[in-house]
Write a protein that holds these residues in place. Structure first.
Motif, PDB file in Angstrom:
ATOM      1  N   ASP A  45       0.804  -1.217   0.000  1.00  0.00           N
ATOM      2  CA  ASP A  45       0.000   0.000   0.000  1.00  0.00           C
ATOM      3  C   ASP A  45       0.839   1.270   0.000  1.00  0.00           C
ATOM      4  O   ASP A  45       0.346   2.350   0.307  1.00  0.00           O
ATOM      5  N   PRO A 104      -3.576   4.817  -0.558  1.00  0.00           N
ATOM      6  CA  PRO A 104      -2.447   4.052  -1.104  1.00  0.00           C
ATOM      7  C   PRO A 104      -1.965   4.513  -2.469  1.00  0.00           C
ATOM      8  O   PRO A 104      -0.762   4.514  -2.721  1.00  0.00           O
ATOM      9  N   ALA A 148      -4.486  -2.697  -4.509  1.00  0.00           N
ATOM     10  CA  ALA A 148      -3.833  -1.804  -3.543  1.00  0.00           C
ATOM     11  C   ALA A 148      -4.477  -0.422  -3.526  1.00  0.00           C
ATOM     12  O   ALA A 148      -4.471   0.258  -2.493  1.00  0.00           O
ATOM     13  N   PRO A 194      -2.273  -7.326  -3.559  1.00  0.00           N
ATOM     14  CA  PRO A 194      -2.249  -5.904  -3.917  1.00  0.00           C
ATOM     15  C   PRO A 194      -1.922  -5.617  -5.366  1.00  0.00           C
ATOM     16  O   PRO A 194      -2.415  -4.650  -5.934  1.00  0.00           O
ATOM     17  N   GLY A 196      -4.711  -6.339   4.525  1.00  0.00           N
ATOM     18  CA  GLY A 196      -5.773  -5.383   4.246  1.00  0.00           C
ATOM     19  C   GLY A 196      -7.063  -6.067   3.840  1.00  0.00           C
ATOM     20  O   GLY A 196      -7.207  -7.297   3.950  1.00  0.00           O
TER      21      GLY A 196
END
Length: 605
Positions: A129, A179, A474, A551, A583
């Motif tokens: 991120d 991000p 991400a 991501p 995440g």
């Protein structure tokens, strides 16, 4: 009487202000809209700040390295030149002691700060991120500074890139930015690091766009350019604007002068692929050693010191010896031995875990390879009309292209380092050929190979569903649903569900790896239990891990997972191999984005 007059004046002022606002509020809103900062303007302002950070990191490194070298060696010049005047025992032990000290800095520092998180810039951008932690970056910088000033075969650009990228990321983290903006700041830091460390602003911007972001779109490229320019210009006030390397000028006016250089490109492609494989083998070899990091780095330093007994030029990043190869007639056996010694010294240094860049050592290897090739040609009386050093300069670019798989970056970098445009035609040929050969022999570049070993695949040239889905996981990723450990008691699980709106809780192990999920629905069968409920833990009631996201994946690529998932917040893990929970993506938000992309594409068609 005075009070009444004051009240009357106040009433008239209020009436006037109200009437004025009624008449001009539309114009005020229009001016507010015109003066409001756009997203692009914000990014350019941020790029200026990151460029300043990169310039500061470069200046700080220069001053500290001069101070350390003067303290240790009594000479602030190039370490290779200093080593030539040392006694043999000093030449042997200096890199070994330096490796031990640099390793202790990492070993003890990591014990103090704990888990450093992601430190690889490319991994942070494509599989993270954009968050870089400051303390690990400063720790790596200190270790790299010790290594560089004691003769380790690495480049200084890695230190400057790491510090400037981390400072950029930290600015964004303090401001609480999303991000996508953090990753842009990291890329701006990389551009600033190359520009400041090598006095190469164009190459800095191209490196960040092509290698780090994988995107040349104008809204991303413009901030990279701004960071590069700021970071390159400020150090020139201290060091001047001269170029790094001096190569002979020569105008290529006949096609018959060019065929020698594609052959050099083939040689560089083979050597570059071999260099990448040697780095990987060296890392595996040192990884099998049953000794701590500082021990491995000390062993590598001792081996490099042994090579320096015969070739003191292998110590350091190789700037001064490379310059000499560009100006002198090559002696075949000497430059061949120098190439082999530097090749081995760099693979040992990097493989042992030493922190630093490989840009300048790669340029050294390319110059040595070009000199070997020139000496071979001259032995047979061939290419004698070409000046000494032209093959070395072209070899620098070809070797860099072979290891980065980026001929454009290599051409621009060598041009900026030498400011020699006359050798551009053969340089372009050699870089293109070396890249093709290296890609055929080694699929990954020097930057993507570490990611591949972690199970992270980059597919930046794949087809996209639409402009909206150019965004990656991400970009949409937020903090994960707070996980529970596998040994969490049942009553605590129930309490978590009662105090949150989540219908699923992720379960992680001691290393934060996702091992399953607990569903609210699955707790119902335990509600009538008695005292035996106290022995039930998350491991007893959890389901297997659901399909997860990573991501670096595009939103279009993860559409099947999003459609099939029953979770409102789909987990995101760092990569397929480690599976650490980092995440979550709101399923409704991601599907809404895809829906908008499909609608926009249908309207366009």
């Amino acid at each position: 009487m005075t009070g009444k007059r004051t009240l009357s004046q106040l009433q008239r002022a209020l009436i006037f202000s109200r009437d004025f606002i009624r008449r001009h509020w539309r114009g005020a809103l229009l001016w507010r809209h015109r003066l409001r900062l756009t997203e692009e303007t914000i990014h350019l302002l941020l790029a200026v700040a990151v460029g300043l950070a990169g310039a500061g990191a470069s200046l700080a490194y220069h001053l500290l390295s001069q101070l350390v070298k003067w303290t240790l060696l009594g000479d602030a010049g190039d370490i290779a030149d200093s080593a030539a005047a040392m006694a043999p025992w000093q030449r042997l032990l200096l890199p070994a002691v330096g490796g031990l000290m640099a390793g202790l800095v990492l070993f003890l520092g990591l014990r103090l700060i704990g888990n450093p998180g992601l430190t690889n810039l490319l991994e942070v951008v494509v599989a993270g991120d954009g968050r870089l932690r400051l303390r690990p970056a400063l720790l790596n910088a200190l270790s790299s500074l010790v290594s560089l000033t004691t003769g380790a075969s690495i480049g200084r650009e890695g230190l400057i890139i790491q510090v400037s990228s981390t400072l950029g990321s930290k600015m964004g983290q303090i401001a609480g930015w999303p991000p996508y903006r953090l990753r842009l700041l990291v890329a701006c830091g990389a551009a600033a690091g190359i520009a400041a460390g090598c006095n190469a602003p164009i190459a800095g911007a191209v490196f960040a766009a092509q290698i780090v972001l994988g995107n040349f779109s104008l809204n991303l490229f413009a901030p990279l350019v701004v960071s590069s320019v700021i970071a390159a210009v400020l150090p020139r006030a201290v060091f001047g604007s001269g170029h790094w390397f001096d190569a002979p000028l020569f105008e290529f006016t006949r096609l018959a002068q060019l065929p020698w250089f594609p052959v050099l490109g083939v040689m560089a492609g083979i050597a570059g692929a071999g260099f990448l494989k040697a780095l990987s083998l060296s890392a595996k070899m040192f990884g099998k050693m049953s000794m701590p990091l500082f021990g491995r780095m000390a062993v590598a330093g001792l081996l490099v010191g042994a090579l320096a007994l015969a070739y003191p030029q292998v110590l350091g990043n190789g700037h001064a010896p490379t310059n000499r190869m560009l100006r002198e007639e090559p002696v075949l056996l000497f430059v061949l031995g120098l190439f082999a010694a530097k090749f081995l010294a760099t693979t040992l240094t990097v493989g042992s875990g030493t922190v630093g860049g490989v840009f300048t050592p790669t340029l050294f290897l390319g110059a040595a390879l070009g000199s070997v090739y020139e000496a071979l040609l001259n032995t047979f009386g061939w290419a004698v009309d070409l000046p000494a050093g032209c093959f070395a300069l072209v070899g620098m670019g070809a070797m860099l292209a072979a290891t980065t798989h980026s001929p454009l970056l290599a051409m621009i970098m060598v041009f900026e380092l030498s400011l020699n445009y006359s050798l551009m035609p053969p340089l372009m040929l050699a870089c293109a050929v070396s890249t093709l050969v290296a890609r055929r022999l080694q699929r990954e570049s020097i930057y993507t190979e570490p990611l591949r070993r972690q199970g992270i695949e980059l597919d930046r040239e794949g087809p996209r569903l639409g402009a909206a889905t150019e965004r990656t996981v991400a970009d949409l990723m937020r903090q994960p649903v707070p996980p529970v450990r596998e040994n969490t008691p049942f009553r605590k699980l129930a309490g978590r569900f009662l105090t949150s709106t989540n219908n699923f809780l992720p379960v992680v192990d001691s290393e934060e790896r996702l091992i399953g999920v607990v569903a609210l629905h699955d707790l119902k069968e335990y509600l009538n239990a008695g005292e035996e409920l106290d022995s039930v833990i998350a491991l007893d009631v959890m389901r297997p891990p659901p399909p997860v996201l990573m991501p670096q994946q595009s939103v279009a690529d993860v559409l099947p997972v999003l459609l099939a998932s029953e979770l409102r917040n789909v987990p995101v893990v760092n990569n397929a191999r480690q599976g650490r929970l980092i995440g979550a993506v709101a399923r409704a938000e991601a599907l809404g984005l895809v829906s908008e992309a499909i609608a926009a594409r249908a309207a366009a068609e």
